[in-house]
Scaffold this motif. Structure first.
Motif, short mmCIF file in Angstrom:
data_model
loop_
_atom_site.label_atom_id
_atom_site.label_comp_id
_atom_site.label_asym_id
_atom_site.label_seq_id
_atom_site.Cartn_x
_atom_site.Cartn_y
_atom_site.Cartn_z
N PHE A 165 0.82 -1.21 0.00
CA PHE A 165 0.00 0.00 0.00
C PHE A 165 0.86 1.27 0.00
N ALA A 166 2.18 1.13 0.14
CA ALA A 166 3.08 2.28 0.22
C ALA A 166 3.29 2.91 -1.16
N ASP A 167 3.54 4.21 -1.18
CA ASP A 167 3.84 4.92 -2.43
C ASP A 167 5.32 4.79 -2.79
N GLU A 168 6.16 4.58 -1.78
CA GLU A 168 7.59 4.40 -1.97
C GLU A 168 8.11 3.45 -0.90
N ILE A 169 8.96 2.51 -1.32
CA ILE A 169 9.57 1.57 -0.38
C ILE A 169 11.08 1.61 -0.57
N ILE A 170 11.79 1.89 0.51
CA ILE A 170 13.26 1.95 0.46
C ILE A 170 13.83 1.00 1.50
N VAL A 171 14.73 0.14 1.05
CA VAL A 171 15.46 -0.74 1.96
C VAL A 171 16.89 -0.25 2.03
N VAL A 172 17.35 0.08 3.25
CA VAL A 172 18.74 0.47 3.47
C VAL A 172 19.43 -0.73 4.11
N ASP A 173 20.28 -1.37 3.33
CA ASP A 173 20.94 -2.60 3.76
C ASP A 173 22.41 -2.34 4.08
N SER A 174 22.88 -2.90 5.20
CA SER A 174 24.28 -2.71 5.59
C SER A 174 25.11 -3.93 5.17
N TYR A 175 25.06 -4.23 3.87
CA TYR A 175 25.89 -5.26 3.23
C TYR A 175 25.64 -6.66 3.80
N SER A 176 24.40 -7.09 3.65
CA SER A 176 24.02 -8.44 4.08
C SER A 176 24.83 -9.49 3.33
N THR A 177 25.12 -10.59 4.01
CA THR A 177 25.88 -11.69 3.41
C THR A 177 24.99 -12.90 3.10
N ASP A 178 23.70 -12.79 3.41
CA ASP A 178 22.79 -13.89 3.10
C ASP A 178 22.02 -13.53 1.81
N LYS A 179 20.79 -13.96 1.68
CA LYS A 179 20.03 -13.74 0.45
C LYS A 179 19.14 -12.49 0.49
N THR A 180 19.36 -11.65 1.49
CA THR A 180 18.51 -10.45 1.63
C THR A 180 18.52 -9.59 0.38
#
Length: 256
Positions: free
Chosen positions: A30-45
């Motif tokens: 339902f969001a108009d914008e989605i932002i994921v800030v990732d700190s260099y995940s080592t799995d499948k994120t």
């Protein structure tokens, strides 16, 4: 009077959240914008996030929670912000209430949202979590995270504050080792925060503060009514306090 529909940016901070992130991203359509800030995940994120074409992925080194949240705020295009963790979920009623709130003529600057703490797949009713509420929805033009708090971030709000009726479901406890790791990391960050403020690591606090934390949550906050789950949660929260003072003593002695 401005009748234009308000747009919502949903912000998510991640590190190795492959078990949670897909379900969450499906949940916030339902969001108009989605932002994921990732700190260099080592799995499948990262590949999971990249599979959602409507989601913007930004990788940024993790310093502390406050810095990461303020960085995420600066990336959002819209004024209205919903911060949500990968292990949290929104009910349909909460989504509807969020949309109504931000489009209200009398919208507050920020909204508290209560959380339901899930111990694996069952709700934890006490142990200090029964009154857990946190700022999750706010207008970023009137709010900013206090840079002096690096963990359990504090939002500085200019303007009126309100509370939503519906709750976030918080799937924080998936296993003993996972939750213990979270509590350890919180303890380390809290130690560095206290060191920066010049707080001394008095020896007695290493034992008395964790004991107080356990007894307060287990007895005064009715953790005993949660049975074995309550013992586990109250112990691990006390463990985090122990790590805090142990690390504070280590940092302090190394700088002398």
């Amino acid at each position: 009077m401005n009748n234009e529909k308000q747009k919502l940016s949903v912000l998510i901070i991640t590190l190795n959240e492959e078990h949670h992130i897909k379900s969450l991203l499906e949940d916030i359509d339902f969001a108009d914008e989605i932002i994921v800030v990732d700190s260099y995940s080592t799995d499948k994120t990262v590949p999971i996030v990249e599979s959602f074409k409507n989601v913007k992925l930004i990788q940024n080194p993790f310093i502390d929670y406050t810095s990461q949240r303020n960085f995420a705020l600066d990336q959002a295009k819209n004024s209205w912000i919903l911060f949500i963790d990968a292990d949290e979920r929104l009910t349909p009623d909460l989504k509807s209430e969020i949309v109504t709130a931000i489009n209200s003529e009398n919208a507050a600057s920020a909204y508290f949202i209560y959380r339901i703490f899930m111990f694996k797949e069952r709700q934890l009713n006490f142990s200090g979590w029964q009154t857990d509420k946190i700022f999750r929805l706010f207008n970023k033009s009137k709010c900013r995270y206090n840079e002096e708090r690096t963990v359990h971030e504090k939002l500085i709000v200019n303007g009126p504050i309100s509370t939503l009726k519906n709750k976030i479901i918080h799937f924080s406890y998936s296993s003993y080792e996972d939750y213990k790791s979270k509590m350890y990391n919180y303890g380390i960050l809290k130690a560095n925060e206290k060191f920066a403020k010049g707080i001394k690591p008095y020896f007695l606090l290493l034992f008395l503060h964790p004991l107080y934390t356990f007894l307060y949550q287990f007895i005064i906050r009715f953790g005993f009514l949660d049975g074995g789950k309550g013992v586990t949660i109250c112990y691990l929260n006390a463990y985090s306090v122990f790590v805090r003072y142990k690390e504070l003593r280590r940092i302090t002695s190394s700088r002398i």
